[in-house]
Structure formats: C-alpha cells, structure tokens
Design a protein around this motif. Sequence first.
Motif, PDB file in Angstrom:
ATOM      1  N   PRO A   1       5.534   3.199   4.396  1.00  0.00           N
ATOM      2  CA  PRO A   1       4.912   3.924   5.509  1.00  0.00           C
ATOM      3  C   PRO A   1       3.453   4.289   5.232  1.00  0.00           C
ATOM      4  O   PRO A   1       3.042   4.442   4.086  1.00  0.00           O
ATOM      5  CB  PRO A   1       5.761   5.203   5.601  1.00  0.00           C
ATOM      6  CG  PRO A   1       6.263   5.411   4.210  1.00  0.00           C
ATOM      7  CD  PRO A   1       6.448   4.031   3.614  1.00  0.00           C
ATOM      8  N   GLY A   2       2.678   4.409   6.305  1.00  0.00           N
ATOM      9  CA  GLY A   2       1.321   4.947   6.211  1.00  0.00           C
ATOM     10  C   GLY A   2       0.261   4.031   5.633  1.00  0.00           C
ATOM     11  O   GLY A   2      -0.826   4.486   5.298  1.00  0.00           O
ATOM     12  N   VAL A   3       0.529   2.719   5.505  1.00  0.00           N
ATOM     13  CA  VAL A   3      -0.459   1.791   4.939  1.00  0.00           C
ATOM     14  C   VAL A   3      -1.354   1.272   6.064  1.00  0.00           C
ATOM     15  O   VAL A   3      -0.870   0.710   7.044  1.00  0.00           O
ATOM     16  CB  VAL A   3       0.221   0.604   4.219  1.00  0.00           C
ATOM     17  CG1 VAL A   3      -0.826  -0.394   3.727  1.00  0.00           C
ATOM     18  CG2 VAL A   3       1.075   1.087   3.068  1.00  0.00           C
ATOM     19  N   VAL A   4      -2.673   1.471   5.917  1.00  0.00           N
ATOM     20  CA  VAL A   4      -3.614   0.985   6.935  1.00  0.00           C
ATOM     21  C   VAL A   4      -4.556  -0.074   6.372  1.00  0.00           C
ATOM     22  O   VAL A   4      -5.502  -0.484   7.024  1.00  0.00           O
ATOM     23  CB  VAL A   4      -4.418   2.141   7.558  1.00  0.00           C
ATOM     24  CG1 VAL A   4      -3.519   3.051   8.370  1.00  0.00           C
ATOM     25  CG2 VAL A   4      -5.183   2.908   6.504  1.00  0.00           C
ATOM     26  N   GLY A   5      -4.313  -0.521   5.151  1.00  0.00           N
ATOM     27  CA  GLY A   5      -5.146  -1.571   4.567  1.00  0.00           C
ATOM     28  C   GLY A   5      -4.829  -1.758   3.104  1.00  0.00           C
ATOM     29  O   GLY A   5      -4.129  -0.950   2.492  1.00  0.00           O
TER      30      GLY A   5
END
Length: 203
Positions: free
Chosen positions: A152-156
Amino acid sequence: MHSIAFRSVTEEVEEEERLMAQRVERRKLRDAINPFKLPQSLFEKYYRLNKAGFQYLLDVLTANTEAPKKAFAISPIAKLSGCLKFLAEGGYQTGVGKDCDVSLAQSSFIKVLTEVRTVFERHLCQQWIKVSESEEENRNIARAFYVKYGIPGVVGCIDGTHVRIIAPPQNAHLYYNRKGNYSLNVMLVSYSLFLHLSIFELF
C-alpha cells in the motif's frame, strides 16, 4: 596491599588524564580545519561539489542549527565536512573518524550525520526534489502498485546506479568514483508501472 590499591588508582587517573589530553588535541585539530584552503580540484575530489555549493550547504546548515553552547562544540563547517566526506566515499563512519582533516570520533559523527541529514531533509528536499504527479495520478499509481504487488501507499520507485564512462577531457575528477573508475552517478525514478522514467545525473 594498600600500595597495590594506590598504584591501581594512580594508573587509572593517569589513563584518564591521557585520554582527556587526546580529546583536547583532537578538538583543536578539528576546530582548525578550513576546507576552503584546499585547491579547487582537491576540494571537489574530497567533497564531490565545488566551493560555492559547499558554501550554500554550509549557510543552510548554519542558519538552521542552534549556535554552539559549549567551548568545544563541533562547528558547522566540521559537521558538513565530515558528512560530505562520508557521502562522497560511501564508506563506514570509522573512515571519517580517522581522517585528519575531519577528525570526528565515530560516536560524535553518528550524531552529526543525523543532525545534518535532518536539516537538509527539512530545508532542502522540499525545495529541490519535486514530484509532478497530481493527487488523482498518485491515487491511481498507488492502487496499481497495491493490486500488482500488495504494497500500500507506493507512488513511485527510485534506484541509483553508476554508469561507467571513459574519463572526460574536462573536470574528470567530478566523475571519479570510490571504486577507482569514471562513471555517471544516475538516479532513476519511475512514477508508474510502465516506462515512465525520470533520469537525473548526480554529482
């Protein structure tokens, strides 16, 4: 019996005095450093940036740390010198601790490194590191990473590498790395699951 105990106490006191004298000499050596006296080429080899860049970082560090309260407090220039040397060499903290031009004990250096890193994270990262995606794009990226990998919460994603090159004819020392060859220090940033990459060359 009493003479043995007295001799033992005397030896402990002498050892403590010897260690205190060593600490004082080390502090004097540390406080006497002035990296700006180094020739430009040697300066850039040691710290991996020019004197103007060093001065900029020193100004940021000095403006955002408390003024020293103790007579033998570590000066901002000594803190920055130690941290940049450590980052340039990519070695262990003991390497910086043994350097005659930095002269910081490992126990002191770990505190200095934490302090300097915190100042730079608070006052430089937001100014110089930008992510251009909108909130909606970030949500879509995070959702796609979660669906594919369950994180969860990975944007890059970010990774760094050295791309080996032939020594350039000018400013070759800027490309000389700790492994003894010339390379571009490159950071790759991916903001999606596809081939959307930002490539930054670092010095």
